[in-house]
Design a protein around this motif. Sequence first.
Motif, short mmCIF file in Angstrom:
data_model
loop_
_atom_site.label_atom_id
_atom_site.label_comp_id
_atom_site.label_asym_id
_atom_site.label_seq_id
_atom_site.Cartn_x
_atom_site.Cartn_y
_atom_site.Cartn_z
N LYS A 181 18.62 15.22 -14.40
CA LYS A 181 17.58 15.59 -13.45
C LYS A 181 16.41 14.61 -13.49
O LYS A 181 15.83 14.27 -12.45
CB LYS A 181 17.09 17.01 -13.74
CG LYS A 181 18.09 18.10 -13.46
CD LYS A 181 17.54 19.46 -13.82
CE LYS A 181 18.54 20.57 -13.53
NZ LYS A 181 18.00 21.91 -13.93
N LYS A 182 16.06 14.16 -14.68
CA LYS A 182 14.91 13.27 -14.84
C LYS A 182 15.09 11.97 -14.08
O LYS A 182 14.16 11.47 -13.42
CB LYS A 182 14.67 12.98 -16.32
CG LYS A 182 13.45 12.12 -16.58
CD LYS A 182 13.22 11.93 -18.07
CE LYS A 182 11.99 11.07 -18.33
NZ LYS A 182 11.74 10.89 -19.79
N GLU A 238 17.38 11.67 -11.71
CA GLU A 238 17.99 12.05 -10.43
C GLU A 238 19.33 11.37 -10.23
O GLU A 238 19.62 10.77 -9.19
CB GLU A 238 17.03 11.75 -9.27
CG GLU A 238 15.75 12.57 -9.33
CD GLU A 238 14.85 12.39 -8.11
OE1 GLU A 238 15.27 11.70 -7.16
OE2 GLU A 238 13.75 12.94 -8.12
N VAL A 283 22.31 14.27 -8.74
CA VAL A 283 21.65 15.49 -8.26
C VAL A 283 20.64 15.12 -7.18
O VAL A 283 20.11 14.01 -7.16
CB VAL A 283 20.93 16.24 -9.41
CG1 VAL A 283 21.94 16.75 -10.42
CG2 VAL A 283 19.90 15.36 -10.09
N LYS A 284 20.41 16.05 -6.30
CA LYS A 284 19.43 15.86 -5.23
C LYS A 284 18.34 16.91 -5.36
O LYS A 284 18.64 18.11 -5.35
CB LYS A 284 20.09 15.96 -3.85
CG LYS A 284 21.14 14.88 -3.59
CD LYS A 284 21.78 15.07 -2.22
CE LYS A 284 22.82 14.00 -1.95
NZ LYS A 284 23.47 14.17 -0.63
N PRO A 285 17.08 16.49 -5.50
CA PRO A 285 16.00 17.48 -5.65
C PRO A 285 15.78 18.22 -4.34
O PRO A 285 15.92 17.68 -3.24
CB PRO A 285 14.78 16.61 -6.00
CG PRO A 285 15.09 15.27 -5.43
CD PRO A 285 16.58 15.11 -5.54
N LYS A 286 15.45 19.51 -4.47
CA LYS A 286 15.11 20.30 -3.30
C LYS A 286 14.16 21.42 -3.72
O LYS A 286 14.11 21.81 -4.89
CB LYS A 286 16.35 20.89 -2.63
CG LYS A 286 17.08 21.95 -3.45
CD LYS A 286 18.26 22.51 -2.68
CE LYS A 286 18.98 23.61 -3.46
NZ LYS A 286 20.11 24.19 -2.71
N GLU A 346 20.42 4.01 -16.63
CA GLU A 346 19.30 4.57 -15.87
C GLU A 346 18.14 4.96 -16.78
O GLU A 346 17.00 5.05 -16.33
CB GLU A 346 19.77 5.82 -15.10
CG GLU A 346 20.81 5.58 -14.04
CD GLU A 346 20.25 4.91 -12.79
OE1 GLU A 346 19.02 4.88 -12.64
OE2 GLU A 346 21.05 4.41 -11.98
#
Length: 291
Positions: A266-267, A269, A272-275, A166
Amino acid sequence: MAKRKNSQAEFVKWFGPLLDALRDLGGSAKPREASDKIAEKLNLNDEKLNESLNSGQSRYYNQVAWARQYLAWEGLLDTSQHGIWALSQKGEKTYLDDNESRAIFLKWVDIHRKAKKNKSENEILEEQEENEPDAFQNTNPTDLLQVLQSVSPYGFERICQRLLRESGFERVVVTGQSHDGGIDGHGILEINPFVSFKVLFQCKRYKGTVSRSQVGDFRNAMIGRAEKGIIITTGTFSSDAVKEANRDGAPQIELVDGEKLVEMFKKVELGVKPKTVYEVDLSFFEPYMDK
């Protein structure tokens, strides 16, 4: 009990040195860079730098992170840019001695004690002793680093393989189960259409600290096979390990500790799911609280 309380507030002594370090670094720096500048200026020994908390994270770096948090609450640091510690206009002109640092500490402990009516001052300090600032303010039962530390060793190698893909690596292969001299896998990183190189990686699903000797063993295993190496861990690296990884005249090794690993997930994703999360800004309410 009083002695323990003073021990838990040990991070207060880094308030002034952190402001000074950021000034020396041009007003802003990444967390590790700022922490290392303090260690350099104060000539801290390896015993101090390598001491760990019960959670496995570095006590020193956790304390400096808490110093940064208190300075941010006081408006001396700018929190607008994620992952960068920067002086505010107020912070640029502020020099703190021990008494002034202590006053800032007591002020914000009292504010949090009032905001968390079910918490005593000692309980607040105990939370800060074993947690990072972000965890203290926004506790998440599904912590990414804890999840990564709970997967199997082979599962962690496969997750790192996915992360490297990724992040732009090609032909990423996991070879860890073959016990190939500490090499868990390899991949190709293309810089541009004309330049690419082979990278070897090692995955350490740790809660503790990776030592200098472990970095040296990995380098010995990669010599003659690749120009670049990466060690990825869910733990931390000792100061000697960092020095070894960047030793002059030896193949360079990139170190990815638990904190950096979480940021990389996080970069891209991955997992993880952004919120959107709204965090209460206690500095806004501070003028309206009982004195």
